[in-house]
Scaffold this active site. Structure first.
Site, PDB file in Angstrom:
ATOM      1  CB  SER A  31      33.265  35.263  49.393  1.00  0.00           C
ATOM      2  OG  SER A  31      33.848  36.070  48.825  1.00  0.00           O
ATOM      3  CD  GLU A  87      35.211  41.319  40.713  1.00  0.00           C
ATOM      4  OE1 GLU A  87      34.381  41.016  39.919  1.00  0.00           O
ATOM      5  OE2 GLU A  87      34.950  42.026  42.065  1.00  0.00           O
TER       6      GLU A  87
END
Ligand code: HPA
Length: 293
Positions: A31, A87
């Site tokens: 990230s 996810e």
């Protein structure tokens, strides 16, 4: 179609796109850590969406493309963006990109990630080299029939892969040396993986500290396990994006994680530029040793 066949198809597609590059080093960016991809010269850019069977990241800060080219003068393949279990992807999908790296002939992989700092001494924005991990994700990417064809070095592809040195000591010591030349110290830490996506509670963080963890995050560990299954050496680099839950004055957010990544990504890029030729030299030596009778 088996997972192995899908991996072979994706790798064959990429080999054509990468032409004569022949990278031996893979880099997975976490990230907010995308700047490493910008440091790659003569880049070949391939969006994940174009690669057969490749999963696509849905998380902000994960671009979702491969950038292959030269870093510090040696060929590398950078995965800018990864997919996570939280996810909704299966363990097989989460680790698919690593399998493809293996099939491309990658010998060493640098797995970068953002993490929460559990150790008292950490400061936000510091980089830490993983010395070990604790898998509390509740699953293992190798569950299911073993696929011995995923062995890309002698002795790999086992049903029960050894994890004694999941994170290569030799790569870690190269990384520390390169960091000190860049003017900063690279601490070592133990990364505890949870599934997410909720951040931890303060009680969980106290429990994880008691277990010996110094970092917590939602990625990296499945990739490390699959890399070791294939015989790929792993360097894990975490950016301390925040103090873990209950340790700082503020609550946690992905925006903060992302923003800290953006502050650190250029330092990480310089480190990896310095490091890449040394990793390449190390894996070449090991390859030559394997060839000896
Ligand atoms: N917890 C889990 N994952 C993370 C964190 C955290 O505090 N920070 C960045 N990734």
């Amino acid at each position: 179609m088996t997972c192995f066949d899908q991996v072979a198809e994706a790798a064959a597609f990429l080999k054509v796109r990468l032409a004569s590059l022949n990278p031996r080093i893979g880099i997975v960016l976490g990230s907010g850590l995308g700047a490493v991809a910008d440091a790659v010269t003569d880049p070949v850019v391939v969006p994940y969406a174009e690669i057969p069977h490749f999963p696509r990241s849905t998380v902000e800060g994960h671009v979702g493309r491969i950038v292959a080219g030269l870093l510090g003068g040696v060929p590398v393949v950078v995965m800018q963006g990864r997919v996570h279990f939280y996810e909704g992807y299966s363990p097989e999908e989460v680790t698919f990109p690593l399998r493809v790296l293996g099939a491309l002939g990658i010998r060493a992989v640098v797995l970068t990630c953002a993490a929460g700092g559990i150790a008292e001494g950490y400061s936000v924005g510091q980089l830490v080299a993983l010395s070990d991990h604790i898998n509390l994700m509740g699953w293992n990417p190798l569950i299911g029939p073993n696929e011995p064809r995923f062995a890309f070095r002698p002795g790999a592809g086992l049903r029960f892969p050894d994890m004694t040195e999941a994170y290569s000591k030799a790569l870690r010591s190269l990384a520390k040396q390169a960091a000190s030349e860049e003017g900063f110290a690279l601490d070592e830490g133990v990364y505890l993986a949870v599934s997410g996506p909720s951040f931890e509670t303060p009680a969980e963080i106290r429990a994880f500290r008691a277990l010996g963890a110094t970092l917590v995050g939602m990625s990296t560990v499945p990739e490390t396990i699959v890399a070791r299954h294939m015989g790929i050496e792993v360097l894990g680099l975490a950016c301390v994006a925040n103090l873990a839950a209950g340790m700082g004055a503020t609550t946690l957010s992905h925006q903060e994680v992302f923003a800290v990544g953006r502050q650190v990504e250029h330092r990480l890029a310089r480190l990896l530029e310095r490091l890449a030729p040394r990793i390449a030299a190390l894996v070449e030596t090991e390859k030559n040793e394997e060839k000896q009778p």
